[in-house]
Write a protein that holds these residues in place. Structure first.
Motif, PDB file in Angstrom:
ATOM      1  N   GLY A 130      -5.309  10.599  -5.186  1.00 19.78           N
ATOM      2  CA  GLY A 130      -5.410   9.337  -4.461  1.00 19.78           C
ATOM      3  C   GLY A 130      -5.835   8.252  -5.423  1.00 19.78           C
ATOM      4  O   GLY A 130      -5.969   8.479  -6.630  1.00 19.78           O
ATOM      5  N   LYS A 131      -6.089   7.068  -4.912  1.00 24.91           N
ATOM      6  CA  LYS A 131      -6.472   5.966  -5.784  1.00 24.91           C
ATOM      7  C   LYS A 131      -7.791   6.243  -6.478  1.00 24.91           C
ATOM      8  O   LYS A 131      -7.997   5.860  -7.629  1.00 24.91           O
ATOM      9  CB  LYS A 131      -6.557   4.671  -4.980  1.00 24.91           C
ATOM     10  CG  LYS A 131      -6.751   3.443  -5.855  1.00 24.91           C
ATOM     11  CD  LYS A 131      -6.538   2.163  -5.075  1.00 24.91           C
ATOM     12  CE  LYS A 131      -6.640   0.950  -5.998  1.00 24.91           C
ATOM     13  NZ  LYS A 131      -6.416  -0.306  -5.266  1.00 24.91           N
ATOM     14  N   TRP A 138     -10.539  11.787   3.860  1.00 21.40           N
ATOM     15  CA  TRP A 138      -9.169  11.440   4.210  1.00 21.40           C
ATOM     16  C   TRP A 138      -9.034  11.435   5.731  1.00 21.40           C
ATOM     17  O   TRP A 138      -9.795  12.118   6.431  1.00 21.40           O
ATOM     18  CB  TRP A 138      -8.195  12.450   3.608  1.00 21.40           C
ATOM     19  CG  TRP A 138      -8.112  12.387   2.108  1.00 21.40           C
ATOM     20  CD1 TRP A 138      -9.076  12.770   1.209  1.00 21.40           C
ATOM     21  CD2 TRP A 138      -7.016  11.896   1.337  1.00 21.40           C
ATOM     22  NE1 TRP A 138      -8.649  12.558  -0.070  1.00 21.40           N
ATOM     23  CE2 TRP A 138      -7.381  12.020  -0.030  1.00 21.40           C
ATOM     24  CE3 TRP A 138      -5.767  11.374   1.655  1.00 21.40           C
ATOM     25  CZ2 TRP A 138      -6.542  11.641  -1.066  1.00 21.40           C
ATOM     26  CZ3 TRP A 138      -4.923  10.995   0.618  1.00 21.40           C
ATOM     27  CH2 TRP A 138      -5.312  11.122  -0.720  1.00 21.40           C
ATOM     28  N   GLU A 148      -4.242   9.733   4.780  1.00 24.99           N
ATOM     29  CA  GLU A 148      -4.547   8.631   3.867  1.00 24.99           C
ATOM     30  C   GLU A 148      -6.010   8.681   3.464  1.00 24.99           C
ATOM     31  O   GLU A 148      -6.880   9.128   4.216  1.00 24.99           O
ATOM     32  CB  GLU A 148      -4.219   7.296   4.529  1.00 24.99           C
ATOM     33  CG  GLU A 148      -2.754   7.169   4.939  1.00 24.99           C
ATOM     34  CD  GLU A 148      -2.379   5.746   5.286  1.00 24.99           C
ATOM     35  OE1 GLU A 148      -2.821   4.831   4.580  1.00 24.99           O
ATOM     36  OE2 GLU A 148      -1.646   5.572   6.267  1.00 24.99           O
ATOM     37  N   GLN A 149      -6.263   8.207   2.256  1.00 21.33           N
ATOM     38  CA  GLN A 149      -7.612   8.228   1.711  1.00 21.33           C
ATOM     39  C   GLN A 149      -8.446   7.135   2.374  1.00 21.33           C
ATOM     40  O   GLN A 149      -8.137   5.949   2.251  1.00 21.33           O
ATOM     41  CB  GLN A 149      -7.555   8.026   0.200  1.00 21.33           C
ATOM     42  CG  GLN A 149      -8.835   8.425  -0.509  1.00 21.33           C
ATOM     43  CD  GLN A 149      -8.722   8.246  -2.009  1.00 21.33           C
ATOM     44  OE1 GLN A 149      -8.895   7.138  -2.507  1.00 21.33           O
ATOM     45  NE2 GLN A 149      -8.424   9.314  -2.724  1.00 21.33           N
ATOM     46  N   ALA A 152     -13.068   5.679  -1.170  1.00 17.54           N
ATOM     47  CA  ALA A 152     -12.657   5.670  -2.577  1.00 17.54           C
ATOM     48  C   ALA A 152     -13.901   5.389  -3.407  1.00 17.54           C
ATOM     49  O   ALA A 152     -14.053   4.351  -4.025  1.00 17.54           O
ATOM     50  CB  ALA A 152     -11.576   4.631  -2.831  1.00 17.54           C
ATOM     51  N   ASN A 183       1.669   5.356   0.898  1.00 22.67           N
ATOM     52  CA  ASN A 183       1.438   5.495  -0.528  1.00 22.67           C
ATOM     53  C   ASN A 183       0.340   4.581  -1.060  1.00 22.67           C
ATOM     54  O   ASN A 183       0.119   4.506  -2.255  1.00 22.67           O
ATOM     55  CB  ASN A 183       2.732   5.209  -1.306  1.00 22.67           C
ATOM     56  CG  ASN A 183       3.776   6.259  -1.024  1.00 22.67           C
ATOM     57  OD1 ASN A 183       3.432   7.405  -0.796  1.00 22.67           O
ATOM     58  ND2 ASN A 183       5.042   5.878  -1.020  1.00 22.67           N
ATOM     59  N   ALA A 185      -3.826   2.958  -0.743  1.00 22.89           N
ATOM     60  CA  ALA A 185      -5.153   3.501  -0.493  1.00 22.89           C
ATOM     61  C   ALA A 185      -6.163   2.371  -0.533  1.00 22.89           C
ATOM     62  O   ALA A 185      -5.890   1.287  -1.049  1.00 22.89           O
ATOM     63  CB  ALA A 185      -5.493   4.560  -1.541  1.00 22.89           C
TER      64      ALA A 185
END
Length: 756
Positions: A130-131, A138, A148-149, A152, A183, A185
């Motif tokens: 992920g980013k 998630w 999706e994350q 972060a 796609n 984050a």
């Protein structure tokens, strides 16, 4: 010695047990093929369990009930033989048992699944790409789309301006994901703290679904920048008293769990409490969202005391925590809030010197610090408290070869056992009046069940059936209770699993397999090794010797500072009983165990020569050489004293090493999964074996137990004779897992040396 009861993955436990089986086969001069032939053929529709089945058995656990009570999340862990590792994914199933669906895929796995309280999202921890690198939270939108994350969390630089994140924000209308949102984050959140980064250990949703409570720990090293090699590791600087932990290794000064609040909309991350240099764990939001309860030790040096307490803190950044409990001992375990957010159920341990034998009792504390003890006369250990919406309180009770849910009287002495049949219940989860548990017995692996009709006639209703198809193929052996008397008159309880096709009166090769802890018990649960031994013509004895749990606090603490005495008496008495029953052949006995089970293997074989083969897994033959070299320094200090003050006691407990010339010699499996200290113990043991018994190879099995491949290697390990014992002579053939050179077994820098 308070050792974990075999932390190894199942594949390596079976590898070691298979080595014991081979040793027993060889030592008894009975070919494996002839043993297999003594068992009658299985019915046409069934077959015997095999080592290949170990990779097929899924481990099901961690049930989570959806807010509307219609669904249950759970984890399924399997052995991935192609990737040579264990792998876990998340599944969801309707409460009525229909519509099982796999939610996560990929090599990184997923854990700690949860529903957002508003029911719109499913969250989990994963280190998938992920980013932001590392373990992050998630989310899956329940309307569909990819995970999706959500978080972060990275390191130090000043936090950049907040950028709206494309992750669906709980409480807002969800849209169908597009390639762009899938796609992308969230912008990494920054923590202004002198650490290279933070790693998420656990998390919990706030009741309004707007914040996360994160349990985090500083990383040892910063993540390498994209396209650049990682920086050389820095020296580990340590001045902690508790400086080493099994599996983790050396503990840095800052290696402690801390609580943070994460605002989902703004991505703002703030430390919850003002406390420093303490661990904060087992955190739970109150139902009204105003408070967070957690467990911590705020003594002057937490490393030097076993004195955890329950704390409560306002659910606001930089709040001052309030200590609710004052017992000098361990208060904590899993916490459970009452529905009205006014009290917290937990478990209370014994005084610190008995921590290794602690039978945790049920306790409830109010927000003003008033402590009460439900079912005050219950003399059994409990765990995993759970409040029902009407205020009734449940715990899991550890009781004489079973573990079951029970309802406890909040202001009385009594309790009501909710399941009467033998078995093992774990993972109890209560939500909205519904209760999910993981339940297993001797011939059924753990699956998710609903516990229903608690108020009247409690019963289990099966929800999952992950292993049903496999179990339907297998011919499995039942396990029965038995009771023995030790030489001092003590009544001891055990389990006996006879070979498949056993005929009354038939004497068979028998293995005494010893549980670790010692504060644990052998119970009615699915044990692969029991079934595998039974399929190959062996009986297995499991004994809940003094020091075990499930028989009351006095029974558990009976071996305090007296290791290798009463336990050995109990183990030998149990073997005598099974011989007397006409099941165990007294001339065909093997013994083995892991952790404290390995320690007791050393003590027992040093006390009695009836066993023809033995395997000591992560054992210890000399407590003196353990002092200061592992994580149990508090136990040595509290139970045995300082070695320079109680030298004679340490030497007394070291008789397996100091009287090595009087004993049989074991296959040593030091347990590299755990502590280097255990390797050193095996080194000492091995060196003495080589010095004293010149015709013994003194095999050291340094099993690389993190990898499933080592379990598969058992196929050819079984073809080797490891301990061929004829009269007083001992021989062994080569075993590449680590058959070491005579006398000089390893060198600095190069490690262990094999014969080649």
């Amino acid at each position: 010695m308070n050792h974990i009861a075999d932390p190894r993955p199942a594949h390596c436990r079976i590898a070691s047990l298979a080595l014991l089986t081979t040793a027993l086969i060889a030592s008894l001069l009975v070919p494996a093929s002839s043993i297999a032939q003594t068992a009658p053929p299985a019915p046409a529709a069934k077959r015997s369990i095999s080592l290949d089945d170990l990779a097929k058995i899924a481990r099901v656990g961690s049930p989570v009930i959806s807010p509307d009570g219609a669904w249950v999340l759970y984890s399924v862990s399997r052995m991935d033989t192609k990737e040579d590792k264990n792998h876990g994914d998340l599944w969801m199933q309707h409460w009525d048992g229909s519509s099982p669906m796999q939610l996560t895929f990929g090599k990184e796995g997923a854990s700690r699944a949860a529903f957002s309280p508003d029911g719109k999202y499913i969250s989990f921890l994963s280190s998938r790409p992920g980013k932001a690198k590392g373990t992050q939270v998630w989310v899956l939108n329940r309307l569909g789309g990819e995970a999706e994350q959500l978080t972060a969390i990275i390191g130090l630089a000043p936090a950049p301006p907040a950028v709206p994140a494309p992750v669906p924000t709980p409480g807002q209308p969800a849209s169908q994901p597009t390639e762009k949102t899938v796609n992308s984050a969230p912008t990494p959140a920054q923590v202004t703290a002198p650490v290279p980064g933070m790693e998420i250990q656990d998390y919990a949703w706030s009741p309004d679904s707007k914040r996360l409570l994160l349990t985090m720990q500083p990383k040892a090293e910063a993540e390498a920048e994209e396209g650049k090699p990682p920086a050389p590791p820095k020296p580990i600087v340590i001045d902690r008293y508790h400086f080493k932990q099994d599996i983790q290794g050396y503990l840095r000064n800052d290696q402690r769990d801390e609580l943070y609040l994460y605002d989902i909309a703004t991505k703002k991350l703030e430390k919850l409490t003002t406390d420093k240099n303490v661990d904060e764990g087992n955190a739970q939001w109150s139902p009204d969202g105003q408070w967070v309860a957690f467990v911590s030790n705020h003594d002057e040096d937490p490393d030097r005391t076993d004195n955890d307490d329950v704390f409560v803190v306002a659910a606001k950044a930089s709040s001052t925590a309030k200590k609710l409990t004052s017992w000098y001992g361990s208060d904590g375990g899993r916490l459970a809030w009452s529905p009205d957010s006014k009290s917290i159920a937990y478990t209370q341990g014994t005084k610190p010197e008995l921590a290794a034998y602690s039978q945790r009792r049920p306790a409830v504390v109010t927000l003003d610090g008033k402590v009460s003890y439900p079912a005050a006369k219950l003399d059994r250990g409990v765990n995993q408290p759970c409040f029902l919406p009407d205020g009734r309180l449940l715990y899991l009770v550890n009781d004489d070869r079973s573990e079951y849910p029970a309802e406890l009287e909040l202001s009385g002495d009594g309790f009501r056992r909710l399941l009467t049949e033998p078995g093992t219940t774990s993972g109890m989860e209560c939500a909205g009046g519904r209760i999910a548990v993981v339940h297993q017995d001797d011939t059924h692996t753990g699956e998710i069940f609903a516990l229903e009709a608690v108020a009247s006639a409690p019963e289990l209703r099966k929800i999952t059936g992950v292993n049903d198809a496999l179990l339907a193929e297998l011919n499995l052996a039942p396990t029965e209770d038995f009771t023995s008397k030790s030489s001092d008159g003590t009544e001891v309880h055990g389990l006996l699993t006879k070979p498949l096709g056993y005929k009354p009166g038939e004497k068979v090769p028998t293995i005494l397999f010893i549980h670790g802890g010692p504060n644990g018990q052998d119970g009615h649960n699915f044990a692969f090794e029991r079934q595998w031994f039974a399929a190959h013509g062996y009986a297995e004895i499991n004994v809940n010797y003094r020091g075990s749990s499930g028989r009351g606090q006095d029974y558990a603490k009976a071996i305090f500072a007296d290791w290798g005495h009463l336990e050995v008496m109990d183990l030998l008495g149990a073997v005598d009983e099974v011989v007397k029953m006409g099941v165990a052949d007294p001339n065909k006995l093997g013994i083995g165990g892991w952790s404290y089970g390995g320690i007791l293997t050393d003590y027992t074989t040093a006390s009695d020569n009836r066993f023809k083969a033995a395997i000591s897994g992560a054992g210890s033959a000399a407590p003196l050489s353990f002092y200061g070299s592992d994580e149990y320094i508090l136990q040595y200090q509290n139970e045995l004293g300082m070695p320079w003050k109680t030298r004679d006691l340490y030497l007394k407990l070291s008789y397996p090493l100091l009287e090595a010339d009087k004993r049989m010699h074991n296959l040593l499996a030091p347990g590299v999964y755990g502590s280097v200290a255990r390797l050193r113990q095996a080194d000492q043991h091995f060196a003495l074996i080589r010095r004293i018994v010149l015709n013994d190879t003194g095999i050291l099995d340094a099993c690389g137990i993190r990898r499933p491949a080592n379990g598969r290697r058992v196929r050819w390990i079984l073809k080797l004779h490891l301990h061929l014992r004829a009269a007083s002579k001992i021989h062994a053939k080569r075993h590449r897992a680590a058959r070491l050179r005579p006398v000089h077994s390893h060198r600095d820098h190069t490690g262990y040396a094999e014969d080649q």
